[in-house]
Design an enzyme around this catalytic site. Structure first.
Site, mmCIF file in Angstrom:
data_model
loop_
_atom_site.group_PDB
_atom_site.id
_atom_site.type_symbol
_atom_site.label_atom_id
_atom_site.label_comp_id
_atom_site.label_asym_id
_atom_site.label_seq_id
_atom_site.Cartn_x
_atom_site.Cartn_y
_atom_site.Cartn_z
ATOM 1 N N PHE A 99 7.289 57.528 35.336
ATOM 2 C CA PHE A 99 7.256 57.961 33.941
ATOM 3 C C PHE A 99 6.982 56.804 32.980
ATOM 4 O O PHE A 99 6.133 56.907 32.093
ATOM 5 C CB PHE A 99 8.581 58.629 33.565
ATOM 6 C CG PHE A 99 8.794 59.960 34.213
ATOM 7 C CD1 PHE A 99 7.974 61.036 33.930
ATOM 8 C CD2 PHE A 99 9.840 60.151 35.116
ATOM 9 C CE1 PHE A 99 8.168 62.270 34.525
ATOM 10 C CE2 PHE A 99 10.051 61.383 35.718
ATOM 11 C CZ PHE A 99 9.210 62.440 35.424
ATOM 12 N N GLY A 100 7.706 55.701 33.151
ATOM 13 C CA GLY A 100 7.554 54.578 32.237
ATOM 14 C C GLY A 100 6.201 53.907 32.354
ATOM 15 O O GLY A 100 5.544 53.616 31.347
ATOM 16 N N ALA A 132 14.406 60.254 32.778
ATOM 17 C CA ALA A 132 12.983 60.180 32.476
ATOM 18 C C ALA A 132 12.711 59.855 31.015
ATOM 19 O O ALA A 132 11.809 59.068 30.703
ATOM 20 C CB ALA A 132 12.305 61.490 32.864
ATOM 21 N N GLU A 186 21.638 71.016 41.561
ATOM 22 C CA GLU A 186 20.426 71.818 41.733
ATOM 23 C C GLU A 186 20.153 72.105 43.201
ATOM 24 O O GLU A 186 19.735 73.218 43.562
ATOM 25 C CB GLU A 186 19.246 71.104 41.066
ATOM 26 C CG GLU A 186 19.367 71.129 39.544
ATOM 27 C CD GLU A 186 18.411 70.195 38.818
ATOM 28 O OE1 GLU A 186 18.375 70.257 37.573
ATOM 29 O OE2 GLU A 186 17.727 69.405 39.490
ATOM 30 N N GLY A 219 4.254 50.069 39.104
ATOM 31 C CA GLY A 219 4.946 51.344 39.167
ATOM 32 C C GLY A 219 4.262 52.412 38.341
ATOM 33 O O GLY A 219 4.054 52.237 37.130
#
Length: 439
Positions: free
Chosen positions: A19-20, A322, A175, A16
């Site tokens: 972010f991580g 995140a 949003e 993956g």
């Protein structure tokens, strides 16, 4: 495949490039390990701005960055485009689309996907928005529906094409609702002189009693007030019963004729096969200990949306945001380095840096610890934080120019239909439901 180079260092396989995974790989750059990063795409995307791709404000390239380019110069890392079919923790191997790979340490950072809660009709007809391809599907669909509205002969025929419903009043739903409301208020009659902004309706619905549930009461109230001021119809304490592509039905009997439903009412972790079912907890997340190690294993870890550190203080794990993934990636890099060198590990502790959501032009809310902000100042902070968080200098510049142009002209974005969106036919009863695609 030959997963190891000719070195004595242990191999860390990271599944993956979100972010991580990116944070972890970067932090391991100077550690005595080899890194193999796997992702089904060759880019890292920035999900907080997917809604702007979906509504045509930004092109998808502005929120994506090449993983290979990001790690240029990092000598201990290799990247491969691959999907993981399964994990064999007993043999320390993973089965992938490019072959079997042996690992010394495995980190699952596969993120999350949309949770339709088992409702196959909603899965078939509502639009998810967790990836760039899904955001583009949504953009093409709503633009095509506007074109259909222009040629509709009657109001009854036109209205469903001009009715937009966001299901789920979290940050994504809020949003998106604000973005569609701005399209109606500032763009619709310019692009489509035949249509009036009064013809287009935008709904935000949720079964919870308030919008932005995880944020403060003050932020929730301010966000709702801003949405109502923009003409969004906010329906709370209502539960969706079904959606057949033309009518959205609620359990209280209410019906909204619409061809535009975006589903952001839930997410679930993407868990590869081979993880023990006993380790799967609420939200389809993998249960881990306090160093993000999968329970029952010695060398398998899960971080970000797919991992859940279950303790008395965090019975449901940390939130799927995140900052959690980034902080976990940083801490896990330290712990893997300690494990390799025979040093003690340290538990992960999340530092909440606050949460934010934007509603529209000059409108945002921010919970920054004890500081609660709303309006223009919160909007500026939101823009700054998201701008500096993008990978790549070009992306920062292009996004800023797009935002500046939109702010000055009230008519940013190109809203091009590059490919037609075609929803697949309903599959046979004995076949699995397939996700919509473009042709």
């Amino acid at each position: 495949m030959d997963s190891k180079q000719n070195t004595k260092f242990p191999l860390v396989v990271i599944v993956g490039g979100g972010f991580g995974g990116v944070e972890l790989a970067s932090r391991l750059a100077k550690e005595p390990v080899e890194i193999l990063l796997l992702d089904k795409h060759n880019y890292h995307s920035f999900p907080p701005l997917l809604y702007q791709v979906a509504t045509g404000s930004l092109e998808c390239e502005s929120i994506a960055f090449s993983l290979r380019k990001n790690f240029q110069g990092q000598k201990n890392l290799r990247f491969r485009v691959a999907e993981v079919n399964g994990v064999n923790t007993a043999q320390n191997t993973i089965d992938t689309t490019i072959g079997e790979i042996a690992y010394d340490y495995l980190v699952i950072a596969t993120g999350s996907t949309t949770n339709f809660f088992g409702n196959k009709d909603i899965e078939q007809y509502a639009m998810p928005m967790k990836t760039i391809p899904e955001a583009l599907n949504l953009r093409y669909m709503f633009l095509q529906n506007l074109e259909q509205a222009v040629i509709a002969k009657t109001k009854e025929e036109r209205d469903p094409y001009l009715t937009f419903v966001m299901v789920g009043a979290g940050p994504t739903g809020v949003e998106l609702a604000g973005s569609f409301a701005e399209l109606r208020n500032h763009v619709l009659s310019k692009d489509y002189p035949e249509l009036k902004k009064e013809d287009m309706k935008v709904y935000l619905v949720d079964f919870l009693p308030r919008v932005l549930g995880p944020m403060s009461e003050e932020a929730s109230a301010k966000a709702k007030e801003a949405l109502l001021g923009m003409g969004v119809e906010v329906l709370l304490n209502v539960k969706v019963q079904s959606y057949d592509g033309t009518e959205l039905k609620f359990e209280d009997g209410r019906v909204i004729p619409t061809r535009n439903v975006v589903w952001s009412a839930g997410v679930m972790g993407i868990v590869p096969k081979g993880i023990a079912k006993d380790n799967i907890v609420r939200g389809n997340r993998i249960k881990t200990d306090e160093i993000n190690r999968v329970v029952g294993t010695d060398n398998v870890f899960a971080i970000g949306d797919v991992g859940a550190i279950i303790t008395e203080a965090t019975p449901n794990g940390y939130p799927g945001v995140a900052q959690v993934a980034i902080q976990q990636g940083k801490k896990l890099a330290e712990n893997i380095a300690n494990l390799v060198q025979g040093k003690p590990t340290e538990p992960f502790k999340y530092k909440d840096l606050g949460s934010m959501a934007t509603i529209g032009r000059n409108k945002a809310v921010a919970d920054l610890g004890k500081i609660k902000l709303s309006g223009f100042i919160a909007w500026l902070i939101w823009m700054f934080i998201h701008l500096i968080s993008l990978l790549g200098f070009r992306n920062k510049v292009v996004t800023f120019i797009n935002w500046l142009g939109s702010y000055i002209t009230y008519n940013g974005g190109t809203r091009l239909i590059i490919r037609r969106y075609v929803r697949e036919a309903i599959p046979e009863a004995d076949e699995a439901v397939q996700l919509p695609k473009t042709d």
